[in-house]
Write an enzyme that holds these catalytic residues in place. Structure first.
Site, PDB file in Angstrom:
ATOM      1  N   HIS A   1       0.832  -1.016   0.265  1.00 40.91           N
ATOM      2  CA  HIS A   1       0.013  -0.175   0.145  1.00 40.91           C
ATOM      3  C   HIS A   1       0.564   1.434   0.068  1.00 40.91           C
ATOM      4  O   HIS A   1       0.057   2.257  -0.573  1.00 40.91           O
ATOM      5  CB  HIS A   1      -0.815   0.127   0.843  1.00 40.91           C
ATOM      6  CG  HIS A   1      -1.903  -1.012   1.059  1.00 40.91           C
ATOM      7  ND1 HIS A   1      -2.833  -1.043   2.227  1.00 40.91           N
ATOM      8  CD2 HIS A   1      -2.727  -1.314  -0.127  1.00 40.91           C
ATOM      9  CE1 HIS A   1      -3.833  -1.808   1.775  1.00 40.91           C
ATOM     10  NE2 HIS A   1      -3.994  -1.751  -0.138  1.00 40.91           N
TER      11      HIS A   1
ATOM     12  N   CYS B   1      -6.325  -4.250 -19.656  1.00 36.77           N
ATOM     13  CA  CYS B   1      -6.867  -3.590 -18.284  1.00 36.77           C
ATOM     14  C   CYS B   1      -6.133  -3.399 -17.370  1.00 36.77           C
ATOM     15  O   CYS B   1      -6.417  -2.840 -16.610  1.00 36.77           O
ATOM     16  CB  CYS B   1      -8.082  -3.578 -18.081  1.00 36.77           C
ATOM     17  SG  CYS B   1      -9.037  -5.540 -17.436  1.00 36.77           S
TER      18      CYS B   1
HETATM   19  C1  PEP Z   1      -5.602  -7.383 -13.779  1.00 33.92           C
HETATM   20  O1  PEP Z   1      -4.887  -8.565 -13.084  1.00 33.92           O
HETATM   21  O2  PEP Z   1      -4.540  -7.281 -14.212  1.00 33.92           O
HETATM   22  C2  PEP Z   1      -6.945  -6.658 -13.489  1.00 33.92           C
HETATM   23  C3  PEP Z   1      -6.929  -5.445 -14.367  1.00 33.92           C
HETATM   24  O3  PEP Z   1      -6.851  -6.547 -12.226  1.00 33.92           O
HETATM   25  P1  PEP Z   1      -6.990  -6.847 -11.080  1.00 33.92           P
HETATM   26  O4  PEP Z   1      -5.556  -5.940 -11.207  1.00 33.92           O
HETATM   27  O5  PEP Z   1      -8.157  -5.545 -10.442  1.00 33.92           O
HETATM   28  O6  PEP Z   1      -6.699  -8.224 -10.103  1.00 33.92           O
END
Ligand code: PEP
Ligand code: MG
Length: 603
Positions: free
Chosen positions: A267, A565
């Site tokens: 964090h 993403c």
């Molecule tokens: C990922 O795993 O790349 C993602 C975008 O989801 P999270 O970070 O929320 O697991």
């Protein structure tokens, strides 16, 4: 280049029509400033009614000089003839300037001459300052001027107000509320027990949050005032840093941070990045107190312990360049990101709630690529109506939204949701697997999403999908729910996160049933390398060819739209490769949107 040179005693002036096909961008401006600084005379560049001191790179950049502009260069002083000749010679070279991209990077990543200590970059950027040694305190003994009960309530209030700015403090508040606090002793015992039980688990990065919470309460009990920091720019050096340290430090004259133990996904590290404080993690035992400024280069993960004059000059130029780059990126944030070859790359945002949705809109995103709904569920389970309201308040802001169903488990927990204890929670019940274990909770969420849908399209995305059957089951649950509640599925698209490697080898079957793919590079890396993404000491190389090859593999075989993403697309260094692979939609952290758009325009 046409030039008319007119000479006067110690005042010289030339009028030039710029022949600079790439304009006078960062490197030429920096070089001109560097050349001008080698002379004592006054140097001025004039265009129309505007003028700039040539020794000031930012002032030159601010003129926005373009190919064909008619400019006047004026020098006044003892060595003015030498200065004007040097500047003119340099301007002549711009006709063949092929080094736009490379040189910008050189300026941003200087080579240093002085003694260097190598570490790991936590937050990019360059900072200059005198070192200041700081010890985060956490002592259980003290004067106890204020009763524990009062201190507990004050700590809750402090976290409440901090949580308006940052999710991390919402999590800390939830922890504080969940901890036994009938007495001070019970409170400390619970903190110690939590620390012990987290020690060798996937969630050990949370130990710092427990310590931080205890320290906050104890500080209030002891009526401890905040520490005072130097009034001049400084680099903070510490063995460890807790999240609340960083929230306090962000208000100080701090330029950068050097910490011994700082897992990149802790964090504290996330907070440093959100405050954009350049930071590295490094063995600090050999660092000594000194009044001489050092250079921290977070992008290269190094500390220049004994910088030379020229190091300081390069670092100062790089800081100025970063500043002017981010100013110009910010100015263009609402414009589309179009590559040099004319390809539009859509920049969407990864968000968690309405506040981050508004931040993303203001940062220039073209829609939402990932709404991480876990954060709307964090403290207590919201009612159906509250959920509908929350989703509506976000959906109504954008024409394009991808909403992900609850992705709990692994590193994402909810205080009120009891998941069975698992030895490897990242490989256990999480994401779409909740359809089997917590169907009611998921159905309620899906119902809220369907009710909140606005006109137009809405993409529903399932996380952690490993098999086609899982996807079909989740989609069927949604379809049955819609028909049971008489809700329309018009404009609803169903897709999956690509984060479990099995999807790569099932892509042809997925092509038959999904409407879109979004590559979650965070989890995909963790599962490709079998390294826990929150691990304190093991690190995944974020730019490993393996990850890019996996993305390419999907992009080449998918017959439905592909976006990314994960955090990768918020890293400027990844953009060129992602665009080369053919990815045309990127999901980015709101704060990074202007920078990523600017980077795309450079590809
Ligand atoms: C990922 O795993 O790349 C993602 C975008 O989801 P999270 O970070 O929320 O697991
Ligand atoms: Mg994920």
């Amino acid at each position: 280049m046409k030039s008319i040179l007119s000479l006067f005693t110690k005042v010289n002036q030339i009028i030039i029509t710029l022949n600079a096909p790439h304009g006078v961008h960062l490197r030429p401006s920096a070089t001109m400033a560097k050349i001008a600084k080698e002379y004592k005379c006054k140097t001025t560049l004039i265009i129309d009614a505007k003028q700039a001191d040539i020794k000031n790179m930012n002032a030159i950049l601010a003129l926005g000089l373009q190919n064909g502009d008619k400019i006047t260069i004026k020098t006044r002083g003892k060595d003015s003839l030498e200065a004007i000749n040097a500047l003119q010679n340099f301007l002549l070279t711009l006709a063949n300037d092929e080094t736009v991209q490379e040189s910008t990077q050189d300026l941003q990543n200087p080579n240093y001459e002085g003694n260097i200590s190598e570490g790991k970059g936590i937050c990019g950027g360059i900072a200059i300052g005198v070192p200041y040694f700081y010890e985060a305190q956490y002592s259980k003994s003290g004067q106890n001027n204020i009763s524990f009960d009062q201190a507990y309530l004050s700590a809750l209030k402090e976290l409440e107000s901090l949580s308006e700015d940052n999710d991390i403090f919402i999590a800390q508040k939830a922890i504080l509320e969940s901890i036994s606090h009938a007495s001070y002793e019970e409170f400390i015992t619970s903190i110690d027990e939590a620390t012990k039980s987290l020690k060798d688990t996937a969630n050990k990065v949370k130990i710092a949050d427990y310590q931080d919470i205890a320290r906050r309460v104890i500080k209030i009990m002891n009526n401890e005032k905040s520490l005072s920091f130097p009034h001049t720019p400084f680099l903070l050096i510490a063995k460890e840093l807790l999240p609340s340290d960083i929230a306090n430090l962000a208000k100080e004259n701090i330029q950068g941070v050097i910490v011994r133990d700082l897992p990149p996904r802790s964090h504290a590290a996330l907070l440093l990045r959100s405050y954009k404080i350049p930071a590295i993690s490094l063995d600090i035992t050999k660092l000594e107190s000194t009044d001489t400024a050092m250079i921290l280069d977070g992008s290269q993960g190094i500390l220049v312990v004994a910088p030379t004059k020229s190091d300081l000059e390069s670092a100062n130029n790089a800081i100025a360049a970063q500043f002017s780059n981010s100013m110009s990126a910010n100015e263009k944030r609402f414009e589309p990101a179009i590559t040099k070859s004319g390809k539009h790359i859509k920049v969407l945002a990864n968000i968690t709630d309405r506040a981050s949705a508004i931040e993303a809109k203001e940062a220039g995103c073209e829609g939402i690529g990932l709404l991480r709904t876990e954060f709307l569920f964090r403290e207590t389970k919201p009612t159906l109506d509250k959920q509908v309201e929350a989703y509506k308040s976000i959906f109504s802001l954008f024409d394009e939204v991808t909403v992900r169903t609850l992705d709990v488990g692994g590193d994402k927990n909810l205080p009120y949701l009891t998941l069975p204890h698992e030895a490897n929670p990242f490989l256990g019940v999480r994401g779409i697997r909740l359809f089997d274990t917590h169907l009611e909770l998921i159905e309620e969420q899906l119902l809220a999403i369907l009710k909140a849908k606005q006109n137009g399209e809405l993409k529903i995305m399932f996380p952690m999908v490993a098999t086609v059957e899982e996807f079909l089951h989740a989609r069927n649950v949604t379809i049955s729910l819609a028909s049971k509640h008489n809700l329309s599925l018009d404009g609803i698209l169903f897709g999956i996160m690509v984060e479990v490697p099995s999807v790569l080898f099932l892509i042809e079957e997925f092509n038959e049933v999904v409407d879109f793919y979004s590559i979650g590079t965070n989890d995909l890396s963790q599962y490709l390398f079998a390294i826990d993404r929150t691990h304190a000491t093991l690190n995944i190389d974020p730019h490993s060819n393996v990850l890019y090859d996996a993305i390419k593999y999907i992009q080449e075989r998918a017959t439905k739209p592909v976006s990314t993403c994960g955090e990768l697309a918020s890293d400027s260094d990844a953009i060129e490769r992602l665009v080369e692979i053919g990815i045309n939609t990127l999901g980015v952290t709101p704060a990074m949107i202007p920078t990523i758009k600017a980077r795309i325009r450079d590809v």
